[in-house]
Design a protein around this motif. Structure first.
Motif, PDB file in Angstrom:
ATOM      1  N   VAL A   1       0.639  -1.265  -0.157  1.00 25.48           N
ATOM      2  CA  VAL A   1       0.038   0.143  -0.060  1.00 25.48           C
ATOM      3  C   VAL A   1       0.912   1.181   0.030  1.00 25.48           C
ATOM      4  O   VAL A   1       0.467   2.308   0.146  1.00 25.48           O
ATOM      5  CB  VAL A   1      -0.855  -0.281   1.102  1.00 25.48           C
ATOM      6  N   GLY A   2       2.045   1.093  -0.402  1.00 28.19           N
ATOM      7  CA  GLY A   2       2.989   2.182  -0.398  1.00 28.19           C
ATOM      8  C   GLY A   2       3.520   2.884   0.999  1.00 28.19           C
ATOM      9  O   GLY A   2       3.102   2.445   1.922  1.00 28.19           O
ATOM     10  N   SER A   3       4.444   3.496   0.745  1.00 24.32           N
ATOM     11  CA  SER A   3       5.333   4.147   2.023  1.00 24.32           C
ATOM     12  C   SER A   3       4.649   5.323   2.667  1.00 24.32           C
ATOM     13  O   SER A   3       4.689   5.871   3.670  1.00 24.32           O
ATOM     14  CB  SER A   3       6.624   4.225   1.885  1.00 24.32           C
ATOM     15  N   LEU A   4       3.434   5.959   1.984  1.00 28.60           N
ATOM     16  CA  LEU A   4       2.848   7.128   2.338  1.00 28.60           C
ATOM     17  C   LEU A   4       2.290   7.001   3.830  1.00 28.60           C
ATOM     18  O   LEU A   4       1.369   5.683   3.978  1.00 28.60           O
ATOM     19  CB  LEU A   4       1.865   7.446   1.248  1.00 28.60           C
ATOM     20  N   GLY A   5       2.274   7.674   4.496  1.00 30.78           N
ATOM     21  CA  GLY A   5       1.863   7.487   6.068  1.00 30.78           C
ATOM     22  C   GLY A   5       0.327   7.685   6.034  1.00 30.78           C
ATOM     23  O   GLY A   5      -0.307   8.060   5.161  1.00 30.78           O
ATOM     24  N   GLY A   6      -0.308   7.293   7.305  1.00 29.43           N
ATOM     25  CA  GLY A   6      -1.576   7.299   7.255  1.00 29.43           C
ATOM     26  C   GLY A   6      -2.298   8.768   6.914  1.00 29.43           C
ATOM     27  O   GLY A   6      -3.448   8.923   6.233  1.00 29.43           O
ATOM     28  N   TRP A   7      -1.855   9.718   7.658  1.00 28.14           N
ATOM     29  CA  TRP A   7      -2.408  11.203   7.600  1.00 28.14           C
ATOM     30  C   TRP A   7      -2.276  11.649   6.051  1.00 28.14           C
ATOM     31  O   TRP A   7      -3.144  12.272   5.481  1.00 28.14           O
ATOM     32  CB  TRP A   7      -1.801  12.107   8.650  1.00 28.14           C
ATOM     33  N   PRO A   8      -1.054  11.554   5.476  1.00 25.61           N
ATOM     34  CA  PRO A   8      -0.779  11.947   4.106  1.00 25.61           C
ATOM     35  C   PRO A   8      -1.857  11.103   3.051  1.00 25.61           C
ATOM     36  O   PRO A   8      -2.537  11.785   2.306  1.00 25.61           O
ATOM     37  CB  PRO A   8       0.577  11.803   3.809  1.00 25.61           C
TER      38      PRO A   8
END
Length: 258
Positions: free
Chosen positions: A226-233
């Motif tokens: 699911v990608g390395s983008l964090g939860g809030w981004p």
């Protein structure tokens, strides 16, 4: 004597009046009320099931395990948004709504605000209850996770997906078709992401379900999936394209007859 003609023009209903109209219709439709209740109940039921069966993965968190069925609740939240619009099309009351609120842009705006507010409360309460149940029944062998501020982000995601459902309902108009599109938008990126090879993390990572997995800190939220983008981004990304979808759907409503 000359008859006196009243030429006063009744002002068009403002946003507060439009919002009040939407609240009356929302609470008057059993379909939306029962569907909203289902979004809450299925989330809590998932926590009870996981707690009783001890079916968490060893590397999962109490927060992620307790909110296992929140993905189903999220899909139902999108259905609520779609039905809020499509219910009026199927009953034929949309023409009456647009006649009562001549400034058409206020109709989707009022629907979006109402659905978003209701689903935020539903998401926050149900997910908090689910987490508290999981925390009470699961032993200390699992990592706790960080429920705060994650629960507020999860509730916001429920709200945003409900707004996305409103946008889809405005374009599709038919209940069955809109529900199908809502579920497809939420599930297909994760299902077909592996087919895109190295692009999987970008395809699947843009889905609302990916944002949910990251916010609930489940073990399924692996960067390669699911990608390395964090939860809030991820939440910000979903909010951004939902806003674009709402703007486009409002434009469609303003251009066509009904």
């Amino acid at each position: 004597m000359h008859a006196v003609v009243n030429t006063a023009v009744t002002p068009a209903p403002g946003f507060r009046e439009a919002l009040a109209f939407e609240w009356t219709k929302f609470t008057g439709l059993r379909s939306t009320l029962w569907t909203t209740a289902a979004a809450a109940l299925v989330t809590v039921a998932g926590a009870v099931f996981v707690s009783l069966t001890r079916s968490l993965q060893p590397d999962d968190t109490v927060l992620g395990g307790s909110l296992t069925l929140s993905v189903v609740g999220l899909m139902i939240a999108g259905v609520v948004g779609a039905l809020t619009v499509c219910g009026e099309y199927s009953s034929g009351t949309m023409a009456t709504t647009l006649a009562a609120v001549p400034r058409r842009g206020r109709v989707p705006a009022a629907k979006t605000v109402l659905v978003s507010a209701v689903l935020y409360v539903v998401g926050l309460v149900s997910c908090t209850v689910a987490y508290l149940l999981g925390d009470a029944f699961l032993d200390g062998s699992y990592a706790q996770g960080r429920p705060l501020p994650a629960l507020f982000g999860i509730a916001a995601l429920f709200s945003v997906v409900g707004a996305l459902g409103v946008a889809i309902g405005l374009v599709v108009r038919h209940p069955a078709g809109a529900v199908t599109v809502v579920i497809a938008v939420l599930l297909l990126p994760s299902l077909f992401g592996p087919l895109f090879g190295d692009l999987q993390r970008w395809v699947a990572g843009a889905a609302p379900t990916a944002a949910l997995e990251k916010l609930t800190q489940t073990s399924d939220a692996a960067p390669e999936a699911v990608g390395s983008l964090g939860g809030w981004p991820s939440l910000a990304l979903v909010t951004a394209y939902t806003a674009l979808a709402l703007a486009a759907a409002s434009g469609v409503l303003c251009r066509r007859d009904v």
